[in-house]
Design a protein around this motif. Structure first.
Motif, PDB file in Angstrom:
ATOM      1  N   LEU A  37      24.807  -7.627   1.867  1.00  0.00           N
ATOM      2  CA  LEU A  37      23.781  -6.935   2.660  1.00  0.00           C
ATOM      3  C   LEU A  37      22.827  -6.113   1.794  1.00  0.00           C
ATOM      4  CD1 LEU A  37      22.580  -6.283   5.411  1.00  0.00           C
ATOM      5  CD2 LEU A  37      24.244  -4.428   5.638  1.00  0.00           C
ATOM      6  N   VAL A  38      23.385  -5.431   0.774  1.00  0.00           N
ATOM      7  CA  VAL A  38      22.531  -4.575  -0.058  1.00  0.00           C
ATOM      8  C   VAL A  38      21.462  -5.416  -0.767  1.00  0.00           C
ATOM      9  CG1 VAL A  38      24.151  -4.561  -2.026  1.00  0.00           C
ATOM     10  CG2 VAL A  38      22.496  -2.728  -1.788  1.00  0.00           C
ATOM     11  N   GLU A  39      21.865  -6.583  -1.277  1.00  0.00           N
ATOM     12  CA  GLU A  39      20.912  -7.460  -1.975  1.00  0.00           C
ATOM     13  C   GLU A  39      19.953  -8.097  -0.982  1.00  0.00           C
ATOM     14  OE1 GLU A  39      19.994  -7.620  -5.012  1.00  0.00           O
ATOM     15  OE2 GLU A  39      21.531  -6.138  -5.450  1.00  0.00           O
ATOM     16  N   ALA A  40      20.472  -8.414   0.233  1.00  0.00           N
ATOM     17  CA  ALA A  40      19.627  -9.016   1.268  1.00  0.00           C
ATOM     18  C   ALA A  40      18.501  -8.044   1.647  1.00  0.00           C
ATOM     19  CB  ALA A  40      20.473  -9.361   2.486  1.00  0.00           C
ATOM     20  N   LEU A  41      18.853  -6.757   1.801  1.00  0.00           N
ATOM     21  CA  LEU A  41      17.849  -5.760   2.169  1.00  0.00           C
ATOM     22  C   LEU A  41      16.814  -5.596   1.056  1.00  0.00           C
ATOM     23  CD1 LEU A  41      20.064  -3.048   3.891  1.00  0.00           C
ATOM     24  CD2 LEU A  41      18.176  -4.304   4.952  1.00  0.00           C
ATOM     25  N   ARG A  42      17.300  -5.524  -0.194  1.00  0.00           N
ATOM     26  CA  ARG A  42      16.371  -5.360  -1.329  1.00  0.00           C
ATOM     27  C   ARG A  42      15.427  -6.552  -1.430  1.00  0.00           C
ATOM     28  NH1 ARG A  42      19.045  -2.927  -6.676  1.00  0.00           N
ATOM     29  NH2 ARG A  42      16.927  -3.369  -7.321  1.00  0.00           N
TER      30      ARG A  42
END
Ligand code: HEM
Length: 216
Positions: A37-42
């Motif tokens: 999720l963190v990479e998806a948001l970035r």
């Protein structure tokens, strides 16, 4: 295609709707692409910054292209400038929503190496985006008056152009691709200044004639 014979479906609010839909599809794809999720948001934050950049460039250069390369296409772009500008604001609204979600869900990652002061240019950018979007409607143009409206929109677009320059410039050490993005924004600024100069020269050469287009 002559703009007067262009499909009725592709101008005004329909154009805005299509552009907004494309921004949402690009955001959804970016979110779905990354398993974390963190990479998806970035990734989605970067994608929306890029869709915003493309839409901003079209709105920023519309008047310059109409002056320097008059054609049915550049005139159609100028006619639809307001909707490209509003689509840019929409794209940046999504950029903002994603940033807030990222900061809320992963505060340690978001604030890692970032001070509150680092958010100042972006916040000023958001203030101008809000002002430009709200004053893009006929009632606001009337309320502000021609000069006030032009001063606000001219200041706002130049501030946003500088924020894009700065955002790409500071990322150059991360990837050579940012040199291209910075170069694009820088070239657009030069083109706009050249168009302004060309318009001034034409005005001085024919003082009695009213120009068709005003660069802002
Ligand atoms: C306080 C407001 C803002 C915050 C907190 C913010 C935050 C961010 C973050 C976290 C990223 C992604 C970093 C990463 O790669 O992980 C990003 C990318 C970016 N933002 Fe924003 N942003 C703000 C406002 C703006 C504004 C107003 C603009 C332009 C007018 C802008 C343009 C960009 C650009 C050009 C990128 C790089 C996209 C790329 O990698 O190609 N941002 N921003």
């Amino acid at each position: 295609m002559n703009p007067s014979t262009a499909p009725a479906s592709l101008h005004g609010w329909r154009l805005f709707g299509l552009l907004a839909l494309l921004v949402l599809v690009a955001t959804a794809l970016a979110l779905a692409w990354q398993p974390q999720l963190v990479e998806a948001l970035r990734s989605a934050i970067r994608v929306t910054a890029r869709t915003s950049f493309a839409l901003f460039l079209l709105a920023f250069l519309a008047s310059s292209l109409a002056i320097l390369v008059p054609s049915p296409t550049s005139r159609a772009l100028l006619r639809e400038r307001r909707f490209f500008g509003l689509a840019f604001a929409f794209s940046h609204l999504i950029h903002g929503v994603l940033i807030l979600t990222y900061a809320q869900l992963f505060p340690e990652v978001f604030w890692n190496g970032r001070s509150a002061a680092a958010n100042i240019p972006g916040s000023v950018g958001y203030l101008f985006i809000l002002l430009l979007a709200l004053t893009s409607f006929p009632w606001a143009m009337k309320a502000l008056g021609g000069r006030g409206w032009k001063a606000l929109h001219s200041t706002g677009t130049w501030v946003l152009a500088l924020i894009f320059c700065f955002s790409f410039y500071k990322r150059i050490p991360l990837s050579p691709g940012y040199v291209l993005a910075f170069g694009l924004m820088f070239s657009a600024i030069v083109l706009k200044l050249v168009a302004k100069l060309a318009q001034r020269v034409r005005r001085n050469a024919q003082p009695a004639r009213t120009p068709l287009t005003t660069a802002r």
